[in-house]
Design a protein around this motif. Structure first.
Motif, mmCIF file in Angstrom:
data_model
loop_
_atom_site.group_PDB
_atom_site.id
_atom_site.type_symbol
_atom_site.label_atom_id
_atom_site.label_comp_id
_atom_site.label_asym_id
_atom_site.label_seq_id
_atom_site.Cartn_x
_atom_site.Cartn_y
_atom_site.Cartn_z
ATOM 1 N N ARG A 121 14.419 25.830 33.444
ATOM 2 C CA ARG A 121 13.888 25.092 32.112
ATOM 3 C C ARG A 121 13.198 23.726 32.606
ATOM 4 N NH1 ARG A 121 15.107 22.013 27.996
ATOM 5 N NH2 ARG A 121 17.073 21.993 28.828
ATOM 6 N N PRO A 122 13.708 22.885 33.497
ATOM 7 C CA PRO A 122 13.103 21.673 33.785
ATOM 8 C C PRO A 122 11.632 21.772 34.187
ATOM 9 C CG PRO A 122 15.201 21.545 34.248
ATOM 10 C CD PRO A 122 15.110 22.934 34.115
ATOM 11 N N TRP A 123 11.552 22.906 35.142
ATOM 12 C CA TRP A 123 10.112 22.949 35.615
ATOM 13 C C TRP A 123 9.196 23.602 34.640
ATOM 14 C CZ3 TRP A 123 8.846 21.832 40.411
ATOM 15 C CH2 TRP A 123 9.890 21.326 41.516
ATOM 16 N N VAL A 124 9.800 24.331 33.859
ATOM 17 C CA VAL A 124 8.848 24.761 32.480
ATOM 18 C C VAL A 124 8.462 23.593 31.612
ATOM 19 C CG1 VAL A 124 8.711 26.665 30.686
ATOM 20 C CG2 VAL A 124 9.869 27.095 32.680
ATOM 21 N N ALA A 125 9.531 22.899 31.328
ATOM 22 C CA ALA A 125 9.329 21.595 30.330
ATOM 23 C C ALA A 125 8.318 20.682 31.042
ATOM 24 C CB ALA A 125 10.414 20.898 30.070
ATOM 25 N N GLY A 126 8.544 20.498 32.362
ATOM 26 C CA GLY A 126 7.310 19.482 33.086
ATOM 27 C C GLY A 126 6.078 20.059 33.238
ATOM 28 N N ALA A 127 6.090 21.376 33.554
ATOM 29 C CA ALA A 127 4.527 22.105 33.600
ATOM 30 C C ALA A 127 4.069 21.909 32.117
ATOM 31 C CB ALA A 127 4.812 23.568 33.893
ATOM 32 N N TRP A 128 4.866 22.096 31.027
ATOM 33 C CA TRP A 128 4.200 22.093 29.728
ATOM 34 C C TRP A 128 4.054 20.741 29.438
ATOM 35 C CZ3 TRP A 128 5.097 20.030 25.003
ATOM 36 C CH2 TRP A 128 4.257 20.578 23.966
ATOM 37 N N ALA A 129 4.735 19.736 29.648
ATOM 38 C CA ALA A 129 4.163 18.397 29.416
ATOM 39 C C ALA A 129 2.745 18.186 30.292
ATOM 40 C CB ALA A 129 5.050 17.497 29.990
ATOM 41 N N PHE A 130 2.762 18.582 31.226
ATOM 42 C CA PHE A 130 1.483 18.049 32.148
ATOM 43 C C PHE A 130 0.418 18.789 31.560
ATOM 44 C CE2 PHE A 130 4.396 15.885 35.009
ATOM 45 C CZ PHE A 130 3.590 14.714 35.500
ATOM 46 N N LEU A 131 0.571 20.334 31.339
ATOM 47 C CA LEU A 131 -0.553 20.986 30.943
ATOM 48 C C LEU A 131 -1.005 20.587 29.616
ATOM 49 C CD1 LEU A 131 0.625 24.852 31.197
ATOM 50 C CD2 LEU A 131 -1.096 23.757 32.451
ATOM 51 N N THR A 132 -0.235 20.005 28.837
ATOM 52 C CA THR A 132 -0.463 19.440 27.418
ATOM 53 C C THR A 132 -1.394 18.134 27.584
ATOM 54 O OG1 THR A 132 1.493 20.323 26.515
ATOM 55 C CG2 THR A 132 0.446 18.332 25.440
ATOM 56 N N LEU A 133 -0.809 17.367 28.545
ATOM 57 C CA LEU A 133 -1.573 16.060 28.880
ATOM 58 C C LEU A 133 -2.918 16.444 29.439
ATOM 59 C CD1 LEU A 133 0.810 13.230 30.257
ATOM 60 C CD2 LEU A 133 -0.499 13.583 27.984
ATOM 61 N N GLY A 134 -2.791 17.492 30.377
ATOM 62 C CA GLY A 134 -4.102 17.690 31.035
ATOM 63 C C GLY A 134 -5.160 18.230 30.290
ATOM 64 N N ILE A 135 -4.798 19.078 29.167
ATOM 65 C CA ILE A 135 -6.037 19.653 28.131
ATOM 66 C C ILE A 135 -6.218 18.676 27.288
ATOM 67 C CG2 ILE A 135 -6.135 21.235 26.281
ATOM 68 C CD1 ILE A 135 -4.045 23.186 27.664
ATOM 69 N N ALA A 136 -5.334 17.697 26.970
ATOM 70 C CA ALA A 136 -5.601 16.625 26.086
ATOM 71 C C ALA A 136 -6.625 15.494 26.776
ATOM 72 C CB ALA A 136 -4.467 15.891 25.603
ATOM 73 N N LEU A 137 -6.421 15.254 28.093
ATOM 74 C CA LEU A 137 -7.337 14.694 28.606
ATOM 75 C C LEU A 137 -8.765 15.080 28.681
ATOM 76 C CD1 LEU A 137 -5.425 13.187 32.004
ATOM 77 C CD2 LEU A 137 -6.559 11.716 30.059
ATOM 78 N N GLY A 138 -8.728 16.515 28.991
ATOM 79 C CA GLY A 138 -10.018 17.102 28.923
ATOM 80 C C GLY A 138 -10.697 16.996 27.720
ATOM 81 N N ALA A 139 -10.060 17.260 26.570
ATOM 82 C CA ALA A 139 -10.675 17.136 25.361
ATOM 83 C C ALA A 139 -11.124 15.765 24.874
ATOM 84 C CB ALA A 139 -9.389 17.456 24.149
ATOM 85 N N TRP A 140 -10.127 14.703 25.365
ATOM 86 C CA TRP A 140 -10.595 13.298 25.285
ATOM 87 C C TRP A 140 -11.664 13.105 26.032
ATOM 88 C CZ3 TRP A 140 -10.168 8.792 28.687
ATOM 89 C CH2 TRP A 140 -10.145 7.800 27.828
ATOM 90 N N TRP A 141 -11.910 13.601 27.080
ATOM 91 C CA TRP A 141 -12.890 13.431 27.999
ATOM 92 C C TRP A 141 -14.315 13.873 27.314
ATOM 93 C CZ3 TRP A 141 -16.140 17.080 30.242
ATOM 94 C CH2 TRP A 141 -17.338 16.688 30.911
ATOM 95 N N ALA A 142 -14.146 15.192 26.933
ATOM 96 C CA ALA A 142 -15.367 15.744 26.266
ATOM 97 C C ALA A 142 -15.921 14.938 24.840
ATOM 98 C CB ALA A 142 -15.034 17.310 25.576
ATOM 99 N N TYR A 143 -14.847 14.419 24.236
ATOM 100 C CA TYR A 143 -15.050 13.563 22.932
ATOM 101 C C TYR A 143 -15.692 12.456 23.320
ATOM 102 C CZ TYR A 143 -13.932 11.121 18.541
ATOM 103 O OH TYR A 143 -13.939 10.308 17.615
ATOM 104 N N TYR A 144 -15.150 11.733 24.239
ATOM 105 C CA TYR A 144 -15.817 10.195 24.546
ATOM 106 C C TYR A 144 -17.115 10.312 25.703
ATOM 107 C CZ TYR A 144 -11.980 7.864 22.104
ATOM 108 O OH TYR A 144 -11.234 7.538 21.314
ATOM 109 N N GLU A 145 -17.114 11.378 26.517
ATOM 110 C CA GLU A 145 -18.171 11.144 27.388
ATOM 111 C C GLU A 145 -19.279 12.059 27.183
ATOM 112 O OE1 GLU A 145 -18.065 8.915 29.829
ATOM 113 O OE2 GLU A 145 -19.861 9.778 30.772
#
Lengths: 173, 647, 128
Positions: free
Chosen positions: B208-232
């Motif tokens: 579970r820690p691996w899945v939780a870590g993966a999920w946290a990073f996937l969430t951040l990664g997708i949010a960063l991509g969305a944030w980039w698309a929005y601002y850039e």
């Protein structure tokens, strides 16, 4: 029970085959006109200073014609100029529609790259291009003697395209 | 650049070949009776070798060694040092190397950490990870070598696409890749568990820690991509339902389902086969995403360099690895007992429903993304499947999920709720009603948007309920869940408000002209040239006022970069009332008019806050069922500083 | 400007200055209700010369032409669906981001029901 066990494998195989088949196929970057097979749209465009413009009626004259969409600001349009000249020399009637362009720029373009056109219409707001289902310049439409759009060539006409276009014209002529 | 540099790129290339050898040892050893112990050292060696290769490529970028083709194609001496380094992965070869690096480092980590499930199990999991590594290393070396030299070396590079010279995008790929690699580890652990016939609460606790870590990073990664698309990008949006975006969303959906089903397995020993299937599926979809992005089978607003040969290689890897895992699942899964039973309205029941809804979302996104391709292949008809379809089909399910997220953590394990349970739901119900009415008052037009507001209110209040009136200090798991669900509620509110309450104007103005939008007056005050380190721009100055009083000044730019020559839109953005005023400057029309695209985006900041909370919540929840304080001293959380976690 | 034209122009550093018309492409309709209807439709129409962008978002000249057309038609009292149909007649279904309900897209539109239904079957098996 066993069927549901191998279901993931079956779905994966189907997906992989589907994607594999699509790998070789180049993506359609431009959209084809849906007007092919339908009559050319009704329109009447003004011409260059002192010249007649282009109207729908000019297209249904009993023999096939080409309608070339071009613009002075379009680079590939310069590239295809010699091919249009060659078609003209072969006796093909070509009408031009200048897209979102100014008359003086069009005149300068024609003076520099030659004028293969029978008639020229100025489509200042691009509305007639939409009527043809065109997505940009250069594009060339083949219209038969009854005024029905028969073919669309997207992009500049390259030297190797000229015989094909002549063949198409004979087919509809 | 003279030719006296040491042959560092060749050393890097050599390190990659050696890493492939190490990965093969890692992949093969565990299945041999006497070589089994070699897997962990091989994984460690692979980690160090790939790190060496990555450092070698980084060095080539840092010193601008233009004899390396990749550096020439993606860098330039005048580029800021940060973007020289991020340029390593702003291209196909480098980003695949980064992916392999993160995977190899995860292997190194697994090899160095204690093995909670025993060394033999760890060796097998490393063996599966080694197969994935070997596949991608072979892909790098045979189809995407980052160290290819060019002769003669040019004196200057072609520079990096200016859209990529942005912190949001610089860190978007590494973040996402950490998430994907976490899914690979979960995949490896799942396949090892299937092979050993050993799926238990212990396995779930270790995974579970691996899945939780993966999920946290996937969430951040997708949010960063969305944030980039929005601002850039300057298009005023953050999500376009584009194939490349969907490719990142699909593994996230599965990871979310997995994160919840593994909880059932850990606590109650139920759903083992289902959980293992999700672990394999998460990996499969991250591979599918890589394939979609890199093969170019779908046209996207986010253009990547595409190559059918590479696509074929990736497809074979995808089919081989996930096909093998599905085969193991088909053969081995029936032998594992399905585990404990539970009532329909229990915690388990809500988590099963959560999985059902998430996988329905996945099916919709997958089919919607591939449908145009399939239809054109079958009938030659071109159709577009865009936001109207995805919004109409997915948003009702998202609302259902939000309702479920609020109620799920309040339910008891195994049994149906006690009679008085419904009374606990009054506060979130009141919040839902209040938020819906506020939304209506603010001018929401559609039923879906009002429901979005209501669901957000429900979820925000409900996610805090587990702590109301409880004397015991919460576990990390409960606290993390609450934080993540609160984040989801805020994100839902931000998404609904910024979409449904958005005001937008696209106008053509002369300097001095103005227009009105959403109760604001916007005036084009000036347009003039400005210059940056490697760009020049035309900058518009927009004065925004409300009832004659100034609110903000926006300065959108239309930039022209020199290397490579490219024009970009730099949006002018100013925060206003928890949202943004957002303006983009278009091209001049030659007659003294300027195109201005202006948006009011209410509460859009909640999206970013929500995403960060979601990732934080997952990280906290990875701490497990330990309590927030030393045991035996039960006091409310708020009354004391958070001490060192008891593990 | 066609995709190839754009690529050519960019490659040669000669981004052409097509003089766009000064009209409904960049001017909102005076009637806010009509403008809102037009905008909603624009968000659902695909720009022909951009990769996967709507005409509401794109600043390509072609998108401006289409916006002008949409606003003129709406202003003349035509319904958004009527305008969508007109453009589909010109460019095919591709131009609309909302797939048409047709026999060959029923599976697409039925996906939520299909997925939830199949999922429910799986869940029942899991829980039995």
């Amino acid at each position: 029970m066993t069927v549901s066990r191998i279901l993931p494998l079956v779905l994966l195989a189907a997906l992989a085959t589907f994607l594999g088949l699509n790998l070789g196929r180049p993506q359609q970057a431009t959209v084809r006109s849906a007007m092919v097979g339908k009559p050319a749209p009704a329109f009447a465009l003004p011409g260059l200073a002192g010249e007649p413009g282009l109207r729908q009626a000019d297209l249904a004259t009993g023999r096939p014609v080409l309608v070339n969409l071009f613009a002075s600001w379009c680079l590939p349009c310069r590239v295809e100029a010699p091919q249009l000249a060659a078609l003209r020399r072969a006796g093909v009637v070509i009408h031009g529609i200048a897209l979102r362009d100014r008359p003086e720029d069009v005149a300068a373009f024609l003076a520099r790259h030659g004028n293969p056109f029978g008639r020229i219409g100025l489509d200042a707001d691009g509305r007639v291009a939409v009527g043809f289902g065109s997505s940009g310049v250069p594009e060339t439409f083949l219209i038969d003697g009854q005024g029905i759009i028969r073919a669309q060539h997207i992009g500049e006409i390259r030297p190797e395209d000229v015989p094909k276009i002549l063949k198409e014209l004979r087919r509809w002529g | 650049m003279t030719a006296v540099l040491p042959p560092i790129p060749e050393l890097g290339h050599l390190a990659l070949w050696l890493a492939l050898a190490a990965a093969l040892v890692q992949a093969v050893a565990p299945w041999h009776a006497r070589l089994g112990q070699a897997a962990a050292p091989a994984a460690a060696a692979q980690g160090l070798l790939v790190l060496g290769a990555f450092v070698a490529l980084g060095w080539a970028f840092l010193v601008s060694d233009f004899s390396v083709e990749l550096v020439t194609a993606n860098s330039h001496t005048m580029k800021p040092t940060l973007y020289k380094l991020t340029g390593i992965w702003a291209n196909h070869e480098g980003s695949m190397l980064l992916w392999v690096l993160i995977l190899a480092l995860a292997g190194l980590l697994v090899a160095l950490m204690p093995a909670p499930l025993g060394p033999a199990f760890r060796a097998r999991a490393l063996g599966v990870a080694g197969m994935v590594s070997a596949g991608f290393l072979a892909f790098l070396l045979l189809a995407s070598n980052p160290f290819t030299r060019i002769e003669p070396a040019p004196t200057e590079g072609r520079g990096l696409n200016p859209l990529l010279q942005d912190p949001g995008l610089a860190f978007h790929p590494p973040t996402l890749y950490v998430g994907y690699v976490g899914l690979v580890v979960a995949f490896a652990l799942a396949v090892a568990a299937l092979l050993e016939g050993r799926v238990s609460s212990d396995w779930a606790r270790a995974t579970r820690p691996w899945v939780a870590g993966a999920w946290a990073f996937l969430t951040l990664g997708i949010a960063l991509g969305a944030w980039w698309a929005y601002y850039e990008l300057g298009w005023g949006g953050w999500w376009f339902w584009d194939p490349v975006e969907n490719a990142a969303l699909m593994p996230w959906l599965v990871a979310t389902a997995l994160l919840h089903s593994i909880r059932v397995l850990e606590t109650r020993g139920a759903l083992p086969n289902w959980t293992l299937m999700l672990a394999i599926l998460g990996f499969a979809l991250s591979m599918l995403g890589t394939f979609i992005v890199r093969s170019g089978v779908l046209s996207s607003v986010h253009a990547f360099a595409v190559d059918p040969t590479r696509g074929l290689f990736l497809l074979v890897l995808l089919a081989g690895l996930t096909g093998g895992a599905f085969l193991v699942w088909a053969l081995k899964a029936p032998r594992i007992a399905e585990g404990a039973r539970f009532a329909a309205f229990s915690r388990e029941g809500s988590l099963v429903l959560n999985n059902l809804l998430l996988l329905a979302l996945l099916s919709i996104v997958l089919v919607g993304t591939l449908y145009p391709l399939a239809l054109e292949g079958v009938s030659g008809r071109q159709i577009s499947v865009g936001p109207p379809y995805f919004n109409a089909t997915t948003l009702p399910i998202v609302l259902g999920l939000a309702v479920l997220m609020g109620v799920g953590p309040l339910l008891a394990w195994k049994r149906n709720p006690r009679p008085g349970f419904v009374r606990r739901l009054w506060p979130p119900l009141a919040a839902a009603l209040a938020f819906g009415l506020i939304g209506l008052a603010l001018g929401l037009k559609t039923v879906l948007a009002v429901l979005g507001f209501a669901a957000a209110g429900w979820l925000i209040v409900a996610s805090l309920l587990p702590f109301v009136g409880r004397r015991r200090v919460p576990t990390f798991l409960a606290l993390g869940t609450a934080i993540a669900h609160l984040g989801a509620g805020l994100a839902l509110l931000g998404a609904t408000a910024s979409g449904a309450l958005q005001r937008e104007a696209l106008v053509s103005l002369r300097v001095g002209d103005g227009f009105a939008v959403g109760g604001l007056e916007v005036r084009l005050y000036d347009v003039g040239p400005v210059a940056g380190p490697n760009w020049t721009a035309l900058e518009a100055t927009l004065h925004v006022s409300r009832d004659g009083r100034p609110v903000a000044t926006l300065t959108p730019q239309s930039r022209t970069y020199t290397t490579p020559p490219m024009e970009t839109t730099e949006a002018g953005i100013v925060g206003w009332r928890g949202g943004d005023l957002y303006a983009a400057l278009g091209k001049p029309d030659g007659s003294g008019r300027w195109q201005i695209h202006f948006w009011i985006k209410p509460l859009v900041h909640l999206l970013w806050v929500g995403a960060v909370l979601m990732a934080t919540g997952a990280a906290v929840a990875a701490g497990g069922r330990a309590r927030m304080a030393w045991p035996g001293r039960a006091r409310p959380l708020v009354s004391r500083p958070v001490p060192v976690p008891a593990e | 400007m066609g995709l190839r034209a754009a690529a050519w122009a960019m490659a040669l550093g000669l981004v052409g200055a097509a003089p766009p018309p000064d009209g409904w492409g960049v001017t909102p309709l005076p009637d806010p209700r009509q403008e809102a209807a037009a905008r909603r439709l624009m968000h659902e129409l695909r720009c022909l010369t951009c990769q996967n962008q709507s005409i509401a978002e794109s600043n390509a000249p072609q998108a401006e032409t289409m916006r002008a057309l949409v606003r003129e038609r709406i202003r003349a009292g035509r319904s958004p669906e009527d305008v969508r149909a007109e453009l589909i007649e010109r460019y095919g279904d591709w131009v609309s981001f909302r797939p048409p309900p047709r026999p060959d897209t029923w599976l697409l539109w039925a996906m939520p029901v299909v997925a939830l239904g199949l999922g429910a079957v799986v869940v029942r098996r899991l829980l039995r």
